[in-house]
Motif scaffolding. Structure first.
Motif, PDB file in Angstrom:
ATOM      1  N   GLU A 144      14.058   8.271 -12.608  1.00  0.00           N
ATOM      2  CA  GLU A 144      15.270   7.781 -11.950  1.00  0.00           C
ATOM      3  C   GLU A 144      15.165   7.927 -10.430  1.00  0.00           C
ATOM      4  OE1 GLU A 144      18.680   9.319 -13.849  1.00  0.00           O
ATOM      5  OE2 GLU A 144      20.036   8.388 -12.434  1.00  0.00           O
ATOM      6  N   TYR A 145      14.609   9.038  -9.977  1.00  0.00           N
ATOM      7  CA  TYR A 145      14.570   9.278  -8.534  1.00  0.00           C
ATOM      8  C   TYR A 145      13.165   9.067  -7.947  1.00  0.00           C
ATOM      9  CZ  TYR A 145      19.237  10.955  -9.201  1.00  0.00           C
ATOM     10  OH  TYR A 145      20.570  11.009  -9.514  1.00  0.00           O
ATOM     11  N   ARG A 148      11.034  11.754  -6.186  1.00  0.00           N
ATOM     12  CA  ARG A 148      11.457  12.443  -4.957  1.00  0.00           C
ATOM     13  C   ARG A 148      11.893  13.840  -5.391  1.00  0.00           C
ATOM     14  NH1 ARG A 148      13.683   7.335  -4.210  1.00  0.00           N
ATOM     15  NH2 ARG A 148      12.724   6.265  -2.471  1.00  0.00           N
ATOM     16  N   LEU A 150      12.677  16.668  -4.064  1.00  0.00           N
ATOM     17  CA  LEU A 150      13.830  17.367  -3.499  1.00  0.00           C
ATOM     18  C   LEU A 150      15.117  16.897  -4.170  1.00  0.00           C
ATOM     19  CD1 LEU A 150      12.812  17.216   0.248  1.00  0.00           C
ATOM     20  CD2 LEU A 150      12.851  19.221  -1.203  1.00  0.00           C
ATOM     21  N   VAL A 151      15.167  15.573  -4.411  1.00  0.00           N
ATOM     22  CA  VAL A 151      16.354  15.022  -5.046  1.00  0.00           C
ATOM     23  C   VAL A 151      16.380  15.401  -6.527  1.00  0.00           C
ATOM     24  CG1 VAL A 151      17.657  12.927  -5.467  1.00  0.00           C
ATOM     25  CG2 VAL A 151      16.309  13.137  -3.388  1.00  0.00           C
ATOM     26  N   GLN A 153      15.215  17.983  -7.928  1.00  0.00           N
ATOM     27  CA  GLN A 153      15.649  19.370  -8.080  1.00  0.00           C
ATOM     28  C   GLN A 153      17.140  19.509  -7.808  1.00  0.00           C
ATOM     29  OE1 GLN A 153      15.589  22.143  -5.296  1.00  0.00           O
ATOM     30  NE2 GLN A 153      15.777  23.821  -6.744  1.00  0.00           N
ATOM     31  N   ASP A 154      17.619  18.727  -6.827  1.00  0.00           N
ATOM     32  CA  ASP A 154      19.034  18.792  -6.497  1.00  0.00           C
ATOM     33  C   ASP A 154      19.901  18.314  -7.653  1.00  0.00           C
ATOM     34  OD1 ASP A 154      21.191  19.084  -4.454  1.00  0.00           O
ATOM     35  OD2 ASP A 154      21.463  16.970  -4.939  1.00  0.00           O
ATOM     36  N   ARG A 155      19.430  17.277  -8.344  1.00  0.00           N
ATOM     37  CA  ARG A 155      20.247  16.705  -9.421  1.00  0.00           C
ATOM     38  C   ARG A 155      19.925  17.322 -10.781  1.00  0.00           C
ATOM     39  NH1 ARG A 155      22.165  11.832  -6.979  1.00  0.00           N
ATOM     40  NH2 ARG A 155      22.367  12.503  -4.831  1.00  0.00           N
ATOM     41  N   TYR A 156      18.984  18.244 -10.802  1.00  0.00           N
ATOM     42  CA  TYR A 156      18.575  18.823 -12.083  1.00  0.00           C
ATOM     43  C   TYR A 156      19.707  19.670 -12.641  1.00  0.00           C
ATOM     44  CZ  TYR A 156      15.295  20.500 -15.558  1.00  0.00           C
ATOM     45  OH  TYR A 156      14.650  20.763 -16.728  1.00  0.00           O
ATOM     46  N   LEU A 171      11.990  24.366  -7.879  1.00  0.00           N
ATOM     47  CA  LEU A 171      11.262  23.133  -7.619  1.00  0.00           C
ATOM     48  C   LEU A 171       9.819  23.249  -8.102  1.00  0.00           C
ATOM     49  CD1 LEU A 171      11.183  20.363  -6.360  1.00  0.00           C
ATOM     50  CD2 LEU A 171      10.843  21.395  -4.147  1.00  0.00           C
ATOM     51  N   GLU A 215       1.579  27.234  -3.942  1.00  0.00           N
ATOM     52  CA  GLU A 215       2.699  26.487  -3.379  1.00  0.00           C
ATOM     53  C   GLU A 215       3.820  27.449  -2.969  1.00  0.00           C
ATOM     54  OE1 GLU A 215       2.339  23.432  -2.881  1.00  0.00           O
ATOM     55  OE2 GLU A 215       4.333  22.621  -2.501  1.00  0.00           O
ATOM     56  N   ARG A 218       2.758  29.216   0.084  1.00  0.00           N
ATOM     57  CA  ARG A 218       2.842  28.321   1.243  1.00  0.00           C
ATOM     58  C   ARG A 218       4.283  28.238   1.744  1.00  0.00           C
ATOM     59  NH1 ARG A 218       4.285  23.263   2.505  1.00  0.00           N
ATOM     60  NH2 ARG A 218       4.981  22.777   0.405  1.00  0.00           N
ATOM     61  N   LYS A 219       5.200  28.136   0.807  1.00  0.00           N
ATOM     62  CA  LYS A 219       6.599  28.020   1.214  1.00  0.00           C
ATOM     63  C   LYS A 219       7.097  29.303   1.852  1.00  0.00           C
ATOM     64  CE  LYS A 219       8.098  24.125  -1.284  1.00  0.00           C
ATOM     65  NZ  LYS A 219       8.864  23.565  -2.378  1.00  0.00           N
TER      66      LYS A 219
ATOM     67  N   LEU B 170      19.321   9.487  -0.366  1.00  0.00           N
ATOM     68  CA  LEU B 170      19.999  10.133  -1.494  1.00  0.00           C
ATOM     69  C   LEU B 170      20.564  11.473  -1.032  1.00  0.00           C
ATOM     70  CD1 LEU B 170      17.294   9.272  -4.108  1.00  0.00           C
ATOM     71  CD2 LEU B 170      19.653   8.550  -4.267  1.00  0.00           C
ATOM     72  N   LEU B 172      21.717  15.255  -1.113  1.00  0.00           N
ATOM     73  CA  LEU B 172      21.443  16.509  -1.817  1.00  0.00           C
ATOM     74  C   LEU B 172      22.790  17.195  -2.053  1.00  0.00           C
ATOM     75  CD1 LEU B 172      18.257  17.971  -0.096  1.00  0.00           C
ATOM     76  CD2 LEU B 172      18.442  16.415  -2.008  1.00  0.00           C
ATOM     77  N   LYS B 173      23.256  17.080  -3.272  1.00  0.00           N
ATOM     78  CA  LYS B 173      24.630  17.518  -3.535  1.00  0.00           C
ATOM     79  C   LYS B 173      24.797  19.018  -3.399  1.00  0.00           C
ATOM     80  CE  LYS B 173      26.013  13.774  -6.548  1.00  0.00           C
ATOM     81  NZ  LYS B 173      26.047  13.349  -7.951  1.00  0.00           N
ATOM     82  N   LYS B 174      23.763  19.749  -3.825  1.00  0.00           N
ATOM     83  CA  LYS B 174      23.916  21.206  -3.835  1.00  0.00           C
ATOM     84  C   LYS B 174      23.941  21.778  -2.428  1.00  0.00           C
ATOM     85  CE  LYS B 174      21.864  21.660  -8.350  1.00  0.00           C
ATOM     86  NZ  LYS B 174      20.583  21.704  -9.047  1.00  0.00           N
ATOM     87  N   VAL B 324      12.602  24.454   1.789  1.00  0.00           N
ATOM     88  CA  VAL B 324      12.039  24.774   3.103  1.00  0.00           C
ATOM     89  C   VAL B 324      11.207  23.624   3.669  1.00  0.00           C
ATOM     90  CG1 VAL B 324       9.984  25.907   2.199  1.00  0.00           C
ATOM     91  CG2 VAL B 324      10.906  26.622   4.381  1.00  0.00           C
ATOM     92  N   ASP B 325      10.659  22.798   2.766  1.00  0.00           N
ATOM     93  CA  ASP B 325       9.854  21.665   3.238  1.00  0.00           C
ATOM     94  C   ASP B 325      10.698  20.630   3.975  1.00  0.00           C
ATOM     95  OD1 ASP B 325       7.414  22.489   2.465  1.00  0.00           O
ATOM     96  OD2 ASP B 325       7.476  21.537   0.503  1.00  0.00           O
ATOM     97  N   LYS B 414      24.016   6.450  -7.355  1.00  0.00           N
ATOM     98  CA  LYS B 414      23.547   7.841  -7.414  1.00  0.00           C
ATOM     99  C   LYS B 414      23.912   8.581  -6.136  1.00  0.00           C
ATOM    100  CE  LYS B 414      19.680   6.072  -9.958  1.00  0.00           C
ATOM    101  NZ  LYS B 414      18.336   5.542  -9.751  1.00  0.00           N
TER     102      LYS B 414
END
Lengths: 479, 414
Positions: A144-145, A148, A150-151, A153-156, A171, A215, A218-219, B170, B172-174, B324-325, B414
């Protein structure tokens, strides 16, 4: 006059058939177009070149053609093949409506996210931390995304069933699961088909190798980097500058040291003595020495003094090599004799020269006697001043002022020296430049120069000490 | 007659869509593809018995017993019947167009609940009868208006101040946060200030005649008398004076409020509708300070929630809630919009505070210089979106709505 004319005069038959003769020079053609403001003659001078560009400016905007038929625009409906339904929207189209596909439909590009069947899941994708339903949910979101992350994970927002554990996914969890499944599916399908990897597949397969720990690390690093305080950033910048400076100075230091070593290192005899063991070799050596000595003289006395030792060392080497004393050629003996007389103030050298010269036989006696005569004429030491006598290695032709012979330093150093001299109350121009005064003045200048150099070095070292102690202090305070 | 621009370059394809951007105090409407909304009407309605009044003329006419109410709360539509009336007024009475003939794009705040979103689709298809509909996020549209697919949209409007991170168009809702510390909150502070200075706010419509007076002298104005005006109507009219004061006199100090520095700044005169005028010095700045420090500057006789965050804290919280990215990219693409962000010194203040909050990152704030671009960013972005050729696959068609029902909005928008 061409060759044809000469042939004609000498009654020689013409070699070149008339047809192949170059045609007479063409007259420069001018196009008949008459140009405004340029004389014809002047224009002809331009030849076949294109005339320079002239900017033509029309005074007014072109008159609109009101009578022109307007271009036809039609309000027409269209279907977008990128849509699932057959919604019809309207837009303006120029000219007659065509049945071409909607031009923007081609931009509808979904990302390729694999699907899997129940069997495939059971066979290789099963994982204790994940259920098949949640995996499917993840894949749907990815589709669906368009991956992407970041998105995604945001919508998960997976709602676990009653018997499932609640899922809190980072993530990295999601990425790891997705890429793991993709790789497994690729492996499975390749095994099933039995075909070899294509390079593209292989590349994709390797690219999907996701290392979660790396990863996360790295973060963490990135987070630390972004959350530095202003003081830390300033400190870091200072350190970088300091590091650059140190690098620069160490480079310079190495260079200086190399130079110094080169100066200190006595010139080494790279070749063996063997070549000097024959009479020819020896005479060649003598010739070389003579030549280099001449060069040196020309360059100036101090350098010669520094290199005197070299000659002294090189010459006694020859008898040690086992050559018979007779091998010293008369030429060399004469040369040695001259050394001895002229350079009496340099005992090392003259002694060596004498040592080399003593074995010389009767042919060298001439030179010896000349030296003796000169010595006999010499005023007893300490009385030169009394008689106003001085000895010179070399006299410059003509008359000159002694003050002009005072050596000058580099302009930058010279100003510093001058300021120190001013401090000492000594005028930069000598009032009475006698030989003695000039000598002393020169010595003073040298001493000041040395002092400045030393001061510079001390400052540099001082600074380095300061830097390293402050660095230590910072480290200690950090610790 | 110019040729149509090449689609590859411009990417536009006009289908003559309508765009409505309902805000807490103004609703903007117009045709997609234009650069400013043609119609801007107040998002308020007057209610007198059974009669409903919408539109500037009716709202500002003093009528006995007319209450002025807002159909919005917290940036979202709460009273749908009245909202439809306002939209219908904007489209048919002001834009002279029929909603039935045009696809309609409506913007919504990022925190709009699912129930309201479904209601919006229902209203559009069933009451307005549009052929196609789309519900776009206001913050996404604002980012598009500034030409950015990835941005941190800081929208300080009248009722709500919000911070929305956007990645590739898009939300980021959170990581989206909003607070009430925006323009209307300053209005309450201003009226408290005037009250403490014993200044009565007489709305424009009540002034029959006025004489010029010296600074600080009592006004000499003849007032009209009206019977039966409601308190909400008077409040609505007084808010216009407060808005005028905000626009002409208020400012934001470039650093956290400091009385000494505020007093150094030159004072500005303000003349009230009745002719009374006064120089405002530090008061210009102290009333806007709650935008940044709500706890330190509460309204008199009230307290502010201990968790309340000023706009800079909202931005910081939002950035830190993102992965963070994404942070460096977001902080480098801050889009500052909304009418309250036009306060003098507001951008500088945010810039300075963010530089302190994120010393290691490069902060870049894009605040459109044109005030209409600032106020109508959401609408302009919607206008761009609805005229893109590639967007036309996104519309929810009428047939689709009939087949799937209102839940189609969750799938599509969305």
């Amino acid at each position: 006059m061409s060759s044809a004319d000469i042939r004609d005069m000498l009654d020689l038959p013409s070699q070149v058939p008339a047809a192949s003769r170059p045609p007479p020079a063409k007259r420069i053609k001018t196009d008949g177009k008459k140009l405004d403001g340029i004389h014809r003659e002047l224009h002809n001078l331009l030849g076949e070149n294109t005339p320079p560009v002239t900017v033509m400016q029309s005074k007014f905007k072109e008159k609109p053609n009101w009578m022109q038929k307007p271009s036809p625009w039609v309000w027409t409906k269209f279907k977008n093949p990128a849509r699932g339904d057959d919604l019809e929207l309207y837009h303006w189209v120029r000219g007659a409506p065509s049945n071409d596909e909607y031009p923007f439909a081609k931009f509808n590009k979904p990302v390729d996210v694999p699907t899997f069947s129940k069997e495939e899941y059971d066979k290789c994708l099963a994982d204790t931390a994940w259920t098949s339903r949640e995996t499917e949910y993840l894949f749907d979101l990815c589709r669906e995304y368009d991956l992407r992350w970041l998105v995604v994970q945001d919508r998960y927002d997976y709602e676990p069933e009653e018997n499932e554990p609640p899922s809190i996914r980072t993530l990295e969890d999601l990425k790891e699961r997705y890429y793991f499944c993709c790789r497994k599916l690729m492996e499975l399908r390749r095994d099933a088909s039995g075909a070899d990897w294509t390079p593209r597949d292989l590349e994709l397969y390797n690219a999907m190798n996701f290392n979660k720990d790396k990863e996360i690390m790295r973060k963490q690093y990135l987070e630390r980097l972004l959350s530095r305080s202003p003081a830390e950033i300033a400190e870091e910048e200072r350190l970088i500058l300091e590091y650059r400076r140190l690098q620069e100075s160490s480079k310079k230091l190495v260079q200086d040291r190399e130079e110094l070593l080169r100066l200190l290192e006595s010139p080494q005899t790279a070749n063996t003595f063997a070549q000097y063991q024959s009479p020819q070799g020896l005479s060649q050596l003598a010739g070389n020495i003579l030549a280099s000595d001449k060069n040196r003289r020309r360059k100036g006395a101090p350098e010669a003094a520094a290199q005197g030792g070299q000659v002294a060392r090189a010459v006694p080497g020859t008898p040690n090599g086992g050559a018979p004393p007779q091998a010293v050629t008369p030429q060399q003996a004469v040369q040695n004799g001259v050394h001895g007389t002229k350079q009496t103030p340099q005992p090392g050298r003259s002694a060596a020269a004498q040592a080399a010269a003593t074995p010389a036989v009767s042919k060298a006696e001439l030179a010896q006697s000349v030296t003796n005569k000169k010595v006999a004429k010499r005023v007893p030491p300490g009385q030169e001043n009394l008689y106003g006598i001085s000895y010179h290695d070399k006299l410059v032709q003509g008359v000159y002022l002694r003050s002009t012979k005072i050596s000058t330093l580099k302009p930058t150093v010279q100003t510093k020296v001058a300021s120190i001299l001013a401090e000492l109350g000594i005028a930069p121009k000598l009032a009475m430049p006698t030989a003695k005064v000039c000598d002393r003045y020169e010595a003073l200048q040298q001493a000041i120069n040395l002092l400045i150099e030393t001061k510079k070095q001390v400052d540099k070292l001082d600074h380095e000490v300061k830097v390293s102690t402050s660095g230590n202090a910072v480290q200690e305070s950090d610790a | 007659m110019a040729n149509a621009p090449a689609p590859a370059v411009y990417g536009g394809d006009e289908i003559s869509a309508l765009v409505i951007d309902p805000g807490s105090s103004w609703t903007r409407a117009g045709f997609a593809g234009e650069d400013t909304p043609k119609v801007v009407v107040p998002t308020f309605y007057g209610k007198s018995g059974d009669r409903i009044y919408v539109g500037d003329n009716d709202l500002h006419s003093p009528r006995p017993g007319m209450e002025i109410l807002s159909p919005m709360s917290d940036g979202c539509v709460s009273d749908w019947d009245m909202t439809v009336k306002i939209w219908d007024y904007a489209l048919s009475k002001r834009l002279y167009t029929e909603a039935k003939e045009h696809p309609l794009l409506i913007t919504e705040p990022s925190w709009n609940p699912a129930k309201d979103r479904e209601k919006a689709v229902e209203v559009a298809f069933e009451e307005l009868g549009v052929p196609a509909f789309y519900l776009a996020k206001e913050a996404v549209c604002s980012a598009f208006a500034c030409g950015k697919p990835t941005a941190l949209v800081v929208d300080v409007g009248s009722a709500v101040a919000s911070v929305t991170p956007i990645i590739d168009g898009l939300v980021l809702k959170k990581a989206t946060f909003h607070s009430e510390f925006a323009g209307d909150y300053i209005n309450s502070h201003l009226s408290a200030l005037f009250k403490s200075k014993n200044i009565t706010l007489t709305p424009h419509f009540m002034i029959a005649r006025k004489m010029p007076v010296e600074i600080g002298q009592p006004p000499q104005a003849t007032l009209k008398t009206f019977d039966g005006l409601t308190e909400s109507f008077l409040e609505f009219q007084r808010a216009r004076i407060l808005n005028e004061f905000k626009e002409s006199t208020s400012g934001v100090l470039e650093q956290p409020y400091n009385e000494v520095i505020a007093n150094i700044r030159p004072a500005r005169p303000f003349e009230f509708p009745d002719g009374y005028n006064l120089n405002f010095g530090a008061d210009r700045y102290v009333t806007t300070e709650p935008l940044f420090q709500p706890q330190a500057y509460p309204l008199p006789d009230s307290t502010v929630d201990a968790n309340a965050q000023g706009i800079t804290e909202l931005i910081t919280a939002s950035v830190n809630a993102c992965d963070v990215d994404a942070r460096a990219n977001l902080v480098n693409n801050i889009v500052l919009i909304g009418g309250t962000s036009l306060l003098q010194g507001f951008t500088e203040r945010i810039n300075i505070e963010l530089n302190q909050a994120f010393p290691g990152m490069k902060i870049r704030i894009q605040a459109p210089g044109n005030s209409s671009e600032r106020k109508y960013a959401g609408w302009i972005g919607g206008s761009i979106l609805a005229s893109l050729g590639t967007f036309h696959q996104m519309w929810i068609g009428k047939k689709e709505f009939e087949e799937v029902g209102p839940t189609v909005v969750e799938k599509r928008c969305k």
